[in-house]
Design an enzyme around this catalytic site. Structure first.
Site, PDB file in Angstrom:
ATOM      1  N   HIS A  22      -0.660   9.335   0.849  1.00 19.82           N
ATOM      2  CA  HIS A  22      -2.093   9.318   1.185  1.00 19.82           C
ATOM      3  C   HIS A  22      -2.647  10.732   1.188  1.00 19.82           C
ATOM      4  O   HIS A  22      -2.007  11.680   1.651  1.00 19.82           O
ATOM      5  CB  HIS A  22      -2.365   8.564   2.489  1.00 19.82           C
ATOM      6  N   ASP A  62       0.333  15.997   7.477  1.00 24.25           N
ATOM      7  CA  ASP A  62      -0.071  14.587   7.424  1.00 24.25           C
ATOM      8  C   ASP A  62      -1.415  14.451   6.713  1.00 24.25           C
ATOM      9  O   ASP A  62      -2.445  14.465   7.354  1.00 24.25           O
ATOM     10  CB  ASP A  62      -0.169  14.033   8.846  1.00 24.25           C
ATOM     11  N   GLU A  65      -6.085   6.003   4.281  1.00 19.95           N
ATOM     12  CA  GLU A  65      -4.855   5.560   4.960  1.00 19.95           C
ATOM     13  C   GLU A  65      -5.025   5.661   6.462  1.00 19.95           C
ATOM     14  O   GLU A  65      -4.576   4.788   7.214  1.00 19.95           O
ATOM     15  CB  GLU A  65      -3.671   6.413   4.503  1.00 19.95           C
ATOM     16  N   GLU A  66      -5.674   6.736   6.899  1.00 20.41           N
ATOM     17  CA  GLU A  66      -5.857   6.941   8.334  1.00 20.41           C
ATOM     18  C   GLU A  66      -6.836   5.935   8.942  1.00 20.41           C
ATOM     19  O   GLU A  66      -6.960   5.863  10.166  1.00 20.41           O
ATOM     20  CB  GLU A  66      -6.333   8.375   8.610  1.00 20.41           C
ATOM     21  N   ASP A  69       5.087  10.153   3.113  1.00 18.33           N
ATOM     22  CA  ASP A  69       4.068  10.401   4.136  1.00 18.33           C
ATOM     23  C   ASP A  69       4.683  11.279   5.222  1.00 18.33           C
ATOM     24  O   ASP A  69       5.561  10.829   5.959  1.00 18.33           O
ATOM     25  CB  ASP A  69       3.597   9.066   4.716  1.00 18.33           C
TER      26      ASP A  69
END
Length: 512
Positions: free
Chosen positions: A282, A294, A326-327, A355
């Site tokens: 992501h 991240d 994604e978050e 990830d």
């Protein structure tokens, strides 16, 4: 991360698979995947990470989906791919965007003066209350009005139906603050009913049974509520419910709307389109930071792997994906998988997810495709065990320790597993705490988070462990080239039948 792993002919057994990975296939006559992987350089990945950091700094400190920082990150990936000869696809979709712009405030004014501590914007700790995701904005002072609350609570969870029906708000005075108890229906239903009844704000408090007493956190699930909505503990809710006429102040400062974001996809020129080895990471960060571990780490490593792969003569096509949102609960990968036809889905032999692969206090986690530890989430679809074995093979050949981790649904493998696609990948840890046993095996510090800057503003280029990044990059390349050269891929028989997509369990759905 939403809070999370050869060469030659592949036989059905794991033993035969490992043997195949250690010897050149007489059919493909491909170079050693480990030698091919050596051409993918960690220094180039670091350059991509610095570029992503600069993008965030130029766009308000974030690369979150729905922000200019994400759009610029997309453009960077697309530009790099085009320069390497790819013809990338940019897949657009709509998603519900949410950001808490400044700290919320919550206080009891009468009969007692009590100021409650907010949860920090970076979520690093939990205060006395929590701004619910997709809460509206406002600064409200008003009288608390309990709505069909059950105090003391019933013996079992979901015995309370507080706020679940419009009739619960009969006679509700416009401008009051609705005090609503968890239970039975979603937070969304409760908040929408309160707003329709004229509430100026909503306080959701936990139901009260064991495990349902702490501060309530969660999401409304959609940007449909314009008034402030906060969650708090059972004890605070009980205190606000009595005496009648208690007054409070609630202030939230949020952005909650629907926005556009994108996935980026590219695939190598060479290789069979009937056997696609797909890898993904992501691209978005959380709103509070640049998201360099991240998940700039996975995105940058995947980008460099793609740049070095387009001219290789592999038997099976490599496909690369950089996911948006994604978050926001895996929305980009969910959109992509949900849009695949059965025929397109059947061509994807496997999905490899990367990830958070540079955590400062890292462990070399490999997704547990065969559920060999017999705990937590079940094994992945048929073929996932073989993926795990190939990833383990890299670390074994380098004399490096590794450890299994569950498919817990917190990253973009979720939609692929839901449609039966074999999956695997690598992860170096997020907010979890490193054990003494892990510190003895992997180094680092026991008792501290794998990534102390997880979902925090400090997740920048200094938040990367270069050794972890180097080995995970090499493991990614080794695995892609092993399966890219394989005459037969794991799970082939299983994917000949029709696949149907069932959306993965929503980790952030409006809870009850």
């Amino acid at each position: 991360m939403r809070n999370f792993r050869r060469r030659g002919l592949f036989a059905a057994s794991a033993t035969a698979l490992i043997m195949a990975a250690a010897a050149v296939s007489p059919v493909a006559a491909a170079p050693d995947p480990l030698a091919q992987a050596a051409a993918v350089k960690p220094d180039a990945v670091q350059r991509h990470l610095r570029a992503l950091q600069k993008i965030a700094e130029a766009h308000g400190g974030t690369r979150a989906s729905g922000t200019p920082g994400y759009a610029a990150s997309r453009d960077y990936v697309v530009r790099q791919l085009r320069q390497a000869g790819y013809k990338p696809t940019v897949q657009e979709f709509q998603f519900p965007f949410f950001s808490e712009n400044s700290l919320a405030a919550f206080a009891q004014l009468t009969p007692d003066a009590v100021t409650y501590e907010p949860t920090p914007l970076d979520g690093s700790s939990l205060g006395d209350f929590f701004t619910m995701e997709y809460s509206g904005s406002g600064d409200v002072t008003g009288t608390v009005r309990p709505v069909d609350v059950q105090i003391p609570p019933g013996a079992e969870p979901n015995s309370s139906t507080s706020g679940c029906e419009a009739s619960d708000f009969a006679g509700f005075p416009a401008g009051a603050v609705a005090l609503v108890q968890r239970g039975t229906c979603t937070f969304y239903d409760k908040a929408v009913n309160a707003q329709a009844a004229g509430a100026a704000a909503v306080i959701l408090f936990n139901e009260g049974q064991p495990g349902r007493a702490e501060v309530l956190t969660g999401t409304l699930g959609a940007p449909d509520v314009t008034i402030p909505v906060i969650g708090t503990s059972h004890a605070i809710g009980v205190d606000l419910a009595d005496p009648a006429g208690t007054t409070v102040r609630v202030r939230t400062d949020t952005t909650s709307d629907t926005r556009t974001t994108w996935n980026v996809l590219a695939e190598t020129k060479k290789g069979s389109r009937d056997d696609i080895v797909m890898s993904g990471a992501h691209l978005d960060s959380v709103p509070v930071g640049a998201g360099i571990n991240d998940n700039g780490s996975g995105s940058a490593a995947l980008l460099e792997l793609a740049l070095k792969s387009n001219k290789l003569k592999l038997k099976n096509k490599l496909r690369f994906a950089w996911w948006g949102a994604e978050e926001n609960n895996l929305l980009g990968s969910t959109h992509y998988v949900g849009a695949l036809s059965e025929a397109e889905s059947a061509r994807i032999a496997m999905y490899l997810n990367y990830d958070m692969i540079g955590s400062p206090n890292h462990v070399y986690f490999i997704y547990d495709g065969d559920d060999s530890d017999a705990t937590g989430a079940p094994a992945g679809p048929e073929g996932s065990a073989q993926i795990e074995k190939v990833l383990e093979k890299y670390f074994d050949r380098r004399g490096l320790p590794h450890k299994g981790t569950d498919f817990d649904g917190r990253s973009d493998y979720g939609p692929f597993i839901a449609t039966g696609i074999p999956s695997g990948g690598l992860f170096t840890g997020a907010e979890g705490i490193k054990t003494a046993e892990e510190a003895a095996l992997f180094g680092g510090t026991a008792g501290q988070a794998y990534d102390p800057c997880y979902h925090a503003p400090c997740d920048g280029t200094a938040n990367i462990n270069p050794t972890a990044l180097k080995h995970n990059l090499a493991a990614m390349a080794f695995t892609a080239y092993t399966f890219g050269s394989a005459a037969e891929l794991p799970g082939t028989r299983a994917r000949k039948g029709a696949r149907s997509f069932a959306a993965p369990a929503d980790q952030h759905r409006p809870a009850r």
